[in-house]
Design a protein around this motif. Structure first.
Motif, PDB file in Angstrom:
ATOM      1  N   GLU A  68     -33.616  -2.862  43.244  1.00  0.00           N
ATOM      2  CA  GLU A  68     -32.371  -3.614  43.417  1.00  0.00           C
ATOM      3  C   GLU A  68     -31.658  -3.134  44.675  1.00  0.00           C
ATOM      4  O   GLU A  68     -32.058  -2.147  45.280  1.00  0.00           O
ATOM      5  N   LYS A  69     -30.578  -3.810  45.016  1.00  0.00           N
ATOM      6  CA  LYS A  69     -29.821  -3.459  46.220  1.00  0.00           C
ATOM      7  C   LYS A  69     -28.407  -3.011  45.852  1.00  0.00           C
ATOM      8  O   LYS A  69     -27.424  -3.491  46.413  1.00  0.00           O
ATOM      9  N   TYR A  70     -28.347  -2.089  44.907  1.00  0.00           N
ATOM     10  CA  TYR A  70     -27.073  -1.478  44.553  1.00  0.00           C
ATOM     11  C   TYR A  70     -27.355  -0.157  43.851  1.00  0.00           C
ATOM     12  O   TYR A  70     -28.470   0.113  43.423  1.00  0.00           O
ATOM     13  N   ILE A  71     -26.314   0.652  43.779  1.00  0.00           N
ATOM     14  CA  ILE A  71     -26.329   1.794  42.874  1.00  0.00           C
ATOM     15  C   ILE A  71     -25.072   1.661  42.025  1.00  0.00           C
ATOM     16  O   ILE A  71     -24.129   0.956  42.403  1.00  0.00           O
ATOM     17  N   CYS A  72     -25.065   2.328  40.890  1.00  0.00           N
ATOM     18  CA  CYS A  72     -23.885   2.319  40.045  1.00  0.00           C
ATOM     19  C   CYS A  72     -23.501   3.763  39.748  1.00  0.00           C
ATOM     20  O   CYS A  72     -24.319   4.529  39.242  1.00  0.00           O
ATOM     21  N   LEU A 112     -12.895  -1.107  35.776  1.00  0.00           N
ATOM     22  CA  LEU A 112     -12.236  -0.366  34.724  1.00  0.00           C
ATOM     23  C   LEU A 112     -12.483  -1.137  33.440  1.00  0.00           C
ATOM     24  O   LEU A 112     -13.090  -2.214  33.450  1.00  0.00           O
ATOM     25  N   GLU A 113     -11.987  -0.644  32.350  1.00  0.00           N
ATOM     26  CA  GLU A 113     -12.234  -1.304  31.069  1.00  0.00           C
ATOM     27  C   GLU A 113     -11.792  -2.770  31.069  1.00  0.00           C
ATOM     28  O   GLU A 113     -12.480  -3.633  30.560  1.00  0.00           O
ATOM     29  N   ASP A 114     -10.662  -3.052  31.701  1.00  0.00           N
ATOM     30  CA  ASP A 114     -10.083  -4.387  31.609  1.00  0.00           C
ATOM     31  C   ASP A 114     -10.001  -5.150  32.922  1.00  0.00           C
ATOM     32  O   ASP A 114      -9.452  -6.239  32.965  1.00  0.00           O
ATOM     33  N   VAL A 115     -10.528  -4.597  34.003  1.00  0.00           N
ATOM     34  CA  VAL A 115     -10.397  -5.261  35.300  1.00  0.00           C
ATOM     35  C   VAL A 115     -11.535  -4.849  36.225  1.00  0.00           C
ATOM     36  O   VAL A 115     -12.051  -3.736  36.131  1.00  0.00           O
ATOM     37  N   ALA A 116     -11.914  -5.765  37.107  1.00  0.00           N
ATOM     38  CA  ALA A 116     -12.903  -5.480  38.144  1.00  0.00           C
ATOM     39  C   ALA A 116     -12.306  -5.901  39.480  1.00  0.00           C
ATOM     40  O   ALA A 116     -11.624  -6.930  39.571  1.00  0.00           O
ATOM     41  N   ILE A 145     -22.941  -8.062  45.231  1.00  0.00           N
ATOM     42  CA  ILE A 145     -21.688  -7.876  44.486  1.00  0.00           C
ATOM     43  C   ILE A 145     -21.372  -9.124  43.660  1.00  0.00           C
ATOM     44  O   ILE A 145     -20.906  -9.018  42.519  1.00  0.00           O
ATOM     45  N   GLU A 146     -21.672 -10.303  44.189  1.00  0.00           N
ATOM     46  CA  GLU A 146     -21.460 -11.538  43.430  1.00  0.00           C
ATOM     47  C   GLU A 146     -22.354 -11.564  42.184  1.00  0.00           C
ATOM     48  O   GLU A 146     -21.903 -11.918  41.083  1.00  0.00           O
ATOM     49  N   LYS A 147     -23.596 -11.168  42.333  1.00  0.00           N
ATOM     50  CA  LYS A 147     -24.532 -11.134  41.202  1.00  0.00           C
ATOM     51  C   LYS A 147     -24.049 -10.147  40.130  1.00  0.00           C
ATOM     52  O   LYS A 147     -24.058 -10.461  38.941  1.00  0.00           O
ATOM     53  N   ILE A 148     -23.626  -8.964  40.558  1.00  0.00           N
ATOM     54  CA  ILE A 148     -23.135  -7.963  39.601  1.00  0.00           C
ATOM     55  C   ILE A 148     -21.887  -8.482  38.884  1.00  0.00           C
ATOM     56  O   ILE A 148     -21.758  -8.339  37.670  1.00  0.00           O
ATOM     57  N   THR A 149     -20.987  -9.099  39.638  1.00  0.00           N
ATOM     58  CA  THR A 149     -19.760  -9.648  39.047  1.00  0.00           C
ATOM     59  C   THR A 149     -20.091 -10.668  37.962  1.00  0.00           C
ATOM     60  O   THR A 149     -19.512 -10.634  36.871  1.00  0.00           O
ATOM     61  N   LYS A 150     -21.036 -11.555  38.234  1.00  0.00           N
ATOM     62  CA  LYS A 150     -21.430 -12.555  37.235  1.00  0.00           C
ATOM     63  C   LYS A 150     -22.054 -11.899  36.004  1.00  0.00           C
ATOM     64  O   LYS A 150     -21.775 -12.290  34.872  1.00  0.00           O
ATOM     65  N   GLU A 151     -22.908 -10.899  36.221  1.00  0.00           N
ATOM     66  CA  GLU A 151     -23.529 -10.211  35.094  1.00  0.00           C
ATOM     67  C   GLU A 151     -22.491  -9.464  34.263  1.00  0.00           C
ATOM     68  O   GLU A 151     -22.589  -9.417  33.040  1.00  0.00           O
ATOM     69  N   LEU A 152     -21.499  -8.898  34.933  1.00  0.00           N
ATOM     70  CA  LEU A 152     -20.436  -8.195  34.210  1.00  0.00           C
ATOM     71  C   LEU A 152     -19.622  -9.169  33.360  1.00  0.00           C
ATOM     72  O   LEU A 152     -19.233  -8.844  32.243  1.00  0.00           O
ATOM     73  N   GLU A 153     -19.358 -10.346  33.913  1.00  0.00           N
ATOM     74  CA  GLU A 153     -18.620 -11.361  33.149  1.00  0.00           C
ATOM     75  C   GLU A 153     -19.380 -11.752  31.891  1.00  0.00           C
ATOM     76  O   GLU A 153     -18.792 -12.004  30.845  1.00  0.00           O
ATOM     77  N   LEU A 154     -20.697 -11.786  31.999  1.00  0.00           N
ATOM     78  CA  LEU A 154     -21.532 -12.145  30.850  1.00  0.00           C
ATOM     79  C   LEU A 154     -21.834 -10.936  29.959  1.00  0.00           C
ATOM     80  O   LEU A 154     -22.422 -11.081  28.899  1.00  0.00           O
ATOM     81  N   LYS A 155     -21.452  -9.751  30.449  1.00  0.00           N
ATOM     82  CA  LYS A 155     -21.763  -8.483  29.761  1.00  0.00           C
ATOM     83  C   LYS A 155     -23.257  -8.360  29.498  1.00  0.00           C
ATOM     84  O   LYS A 155     -23.693  -7.787  28.514  1.00  0.00           O
ATOM     85  N   SER A 156     -24.052  -8.923  30.407  1.00  0.00           N
ATOM     86  CA  SER A 156     -25.505  -8.871  30.246  1.00  0.00           C
ATOM     87  C   SER A 156     -26.126  -7.770  31.101  1.00  0.00           C
ATOM     88  O   SER A 156     -27.309  -7.541  31.054  1.00  0.00           O
ATOM     89  N   ASN A 157     -25.311  -7.106  31.881  1.00  0.00           N
ATOM     90  CA  ASN A 157     -25.826  -6.102  32.805  1.00  0.00           C
ATOM     91  C   ASN A 157     -26.374  -4.901  32.049  1.00  0.00           C
ATOM     92  O   ASN A 157     -25.784  -4.418  31.093  1.00  0.00           O
TER      93      ASN A 157
END
Length: 170
Positions: A68-72, A112-116, A145-157
């Motif tokens: 992938e092209k990110y680290i967390c 954070l728990e409630d915001v990105a 970053i767009e892909k991660i944001t979408k996955e976070l919204e779906l909580k599928s990450n």
């Protein structure tokens, strides 16, 4: 700029333990830095509130997928509660001298728990305007970053489903 995961995010830390894990089946590394002694707590202001992300007894867990092209980077308190997840767009993740490395593309997403919130968009726009960043790297950072944001919204990450506790000291 290439960064070695073993030496990132340790400003003012004078004593820490470092562990490295590798999952061959999924081709990712996890590093855990347990902060034993830091000069003073590291506190950031996020969304008009102070968030302590590093202190004595805290953990910094980093997830480095090689395909992938990110680290967390995940900040965890002494009670093993996740404080924040910090995603960094990278040009390439690889291994050098048995240590994970990444090339930081400067665009990040703090959760954070409630915001990105996306950080450094102005910076990479400026780098692009000054031709100090290639168009390919610029597009890659934005798409990542767009892909991660979408996955976070779906909580599928995968990051949400990772069993952090098994990597931390007991």
């Amino acid at each position: 700029m290439k960064k070695y995961i073993s030496s990132t995010y340790l400003k003012d830390v004078s004593d820490y333990t470092f562990k490295l894990f590798y999952d061959k089946s999924k081709d990712y590394y996890i590093t855990v830095k347990k902060v034993n002694k830091i000069k003073e707590p590291f506190i950031l202001e996020e969304e008009s509130r102070e968030v302590k992300i590093i202190d004595n007894g805290y953990y910094i867990l980093e997830y480095i997928p090689l395909n992938e092209k990110y680290i967390c980077r995940i900040h965890i308190d002494e009670e093993k509660n996740v404080i924040e997840r910090f995603f960094i767009a990278s040009k390439e993740n690889k291994i050098e001298n048995k240590i994970p490395t990444y090339e930081d593309l400067k665009l990040s997403l703090v959760c954070l728990e409630d915001v990105a919130k996306i950080y450094n968009l102005d910076l990479i726009n400026d780098l692009m305007d000054k031709k100090e960043m290639s168009f390919e790297d610029y597009q890659s950072a934005l798409e990542t970053i767009e892909k991660i944001t979408k996955e976070l919204e779906l909580k599928s990450n995968f990051i949400f489903n990772l069993n952090y506790d098994k990597y931390l000291e007991n």
